[in-house]
Design a protein around this motif. Structure first.
Motif, PDB file in Angstrom:
ATOM      1  N   SER A  26      -2.645  10.376  -2.480  1.00 39.45           N
ATOM      2  CA  SER A  26      -1.785   8.847  -1.436  1.00 39.45           C
ATOM      3  C   SER A  26      -0.563   9.473  -1.588  1.00 39.45           C
ATOM      4  O   SER A  26      -0.234  10.252  -3.118  1.00 39.45           O
ATOM      5  N   ARG A  33      -8.550   4.956  -5.854  1.00 41.05           N
ATOM      6  CA  ARG A  33      -8.791   3.478  -7.124  1.00 41.05           C
ATOM      7  C   ARG A  33      -8.697   3.624  -8.464  1.00 41.05           C
ATOM      8  O   ARG A  33      -9.979   4.328  -8.558  1.00 41.05           O
ATOM      9  N   TRP A  40      -8.900   4.483   1.885  1.00 42.70           N
ATOM     10  CA  TRP A  40      -7.669   5.021   2.128  1.00 42.70           C
ATOM     11  C   TRP A  40      -7.905   6.298   3.002  1.00 42.70           C
ATOM     12  O   TRP A  40      -6.730   6.194   3.600  1.00 42.70           O
ATOM     13  N   ARG A  43      -9.895   7.850   7.840  1.00 40.50           N
ATOM     14  CA  ARG A  43      -8.764   7.547   9.153  1.00 40.50           C
ATOM     15  C   ARG A  43      -9.337   8.708   9.624  1.00 40.50           C
ATOM     16  O   ARG A  43     -10.191   9.681   9.954  1.00 40.50           O
ATOM     17  N   ILE A 156       0.257   7.354   2.377  1.00 40.00           N
ATOM     18  CA  ILE A 156      -0.129   6.006   2.436  1.00 40.00           C
ATOM     19  C   ILE A 156       0.211   5.418   0.809  1.00 40.00           C
ATOM     20  O   ILE A 156       0.107   7.183   0.143  1.00 40.00           O
ATOM     21  N   ILE A 158      -0.622   3.777  -2.426  1.00 41.29           N
ATOM     22  CA  ILE A 158      -2.184   2.779  -2.988  1.00 41.29           C
ATOM     23  C   ILE A 158      -1.802   1.731  -4.008  1.00 41.29           C
ATOM     24  O   ILE A 158      -2.870   0.946  -4.107  1.00 41.29           O
TER      25      ILE A 158
END
Length: 203
Positions: A26, A33, A40, A43, A156, A158
């Motif tokens: 990220s 996570r 995430w 995509r 992004i 997180i």
């Protein structure tokens, strides 16, 4: 005699097998996570899938830690299959607690990192993909056994999660080899671990 000299010279200048970390993070530096989730990363991929096809052709061995292996096991148990490739790489899992039943194509390793890496590099083959996670990457890095990092930064945040490299006081310089920007905002940074002065305090 001439052939012996030639063989010795060939071995001396043989291309060194590199151990390369290639992962997505990220924008705030996490690879997953806290619970291991990578939702995430779900995509649309651009044409060429960030160069993963070419990278895959350059490796024939994958290294991973126990937590990453357990994630693969959960993946398989959920009914999903590991994508098959034209050449199936060897998988080595580092753990002091190998399970009784191991997935096909995976081998558990207990020996010290330096000894294992030296033995692996001496074998004929392509480059070696250090798949992670952060703990095993840190262990190899602190032993001086990571050659390059290919980090694809996903646009992004997180907030919290598992870092690319497990936390520890260290100073390890890197040399930027290349950068590549993709249409979806992903930027891939390719670094070599510098041979310059480095500092990793003793445990």
């Amino acid at each position: 005699m001439i052939n012996s000299r030639k063989d010795a010279k060939t071995q001396r200048f043989a291309k060194k097998r590199k151990i390369i970390v290639s992962l997505a993070t990220s924008a705030d530096g996490f690879i997953a996570r806290k619970d291991g989730g990578v939702d995430w990363l779900d995509r649309p991929r651009p044409k060429g899938n960030y160069g993963m096809g070419e990278f895959w052709k350059s490796i024939d061995t994958i290294l991973l830690g126990r937590k990453t292996y357990d994630f693969v096991v959960q993946f398989v148990r959920s009914g999903k299959s590991i994508p098959k490739q034209k050449h199936e790489p060897k998988h080595y899992v580092f753990s002091h607690r190998p399970p009784k039943k191991v997935l096909p194509g995976f081998e558990f390793v207990k020996e010290p990192i330096k000894k294992f890496a030296t033995r692996l590099r001496a074998q004929k083959g392509k480059n070696i993909w250090m798949m992670g996670g952060g703990g095993i990457i840190a262990s190899f890095l602190d032993e001086g056994e990571i050659d390059e990092f290919v980090i694809s930064v996903i646009p992004i945040f997180i907030g919290e999660g598992i870092p690319l490299i497990a936390s520890r006081l260290r100073t390890i310089p890197l040399k930027l080899l290349s950068t590549k920007k993709f249409p979806d905002g992903v930027v891939t940074l390719h670094y070599a671990v510098s041979g310059g002065k480095r500092s990793v305090p003793s445990a």
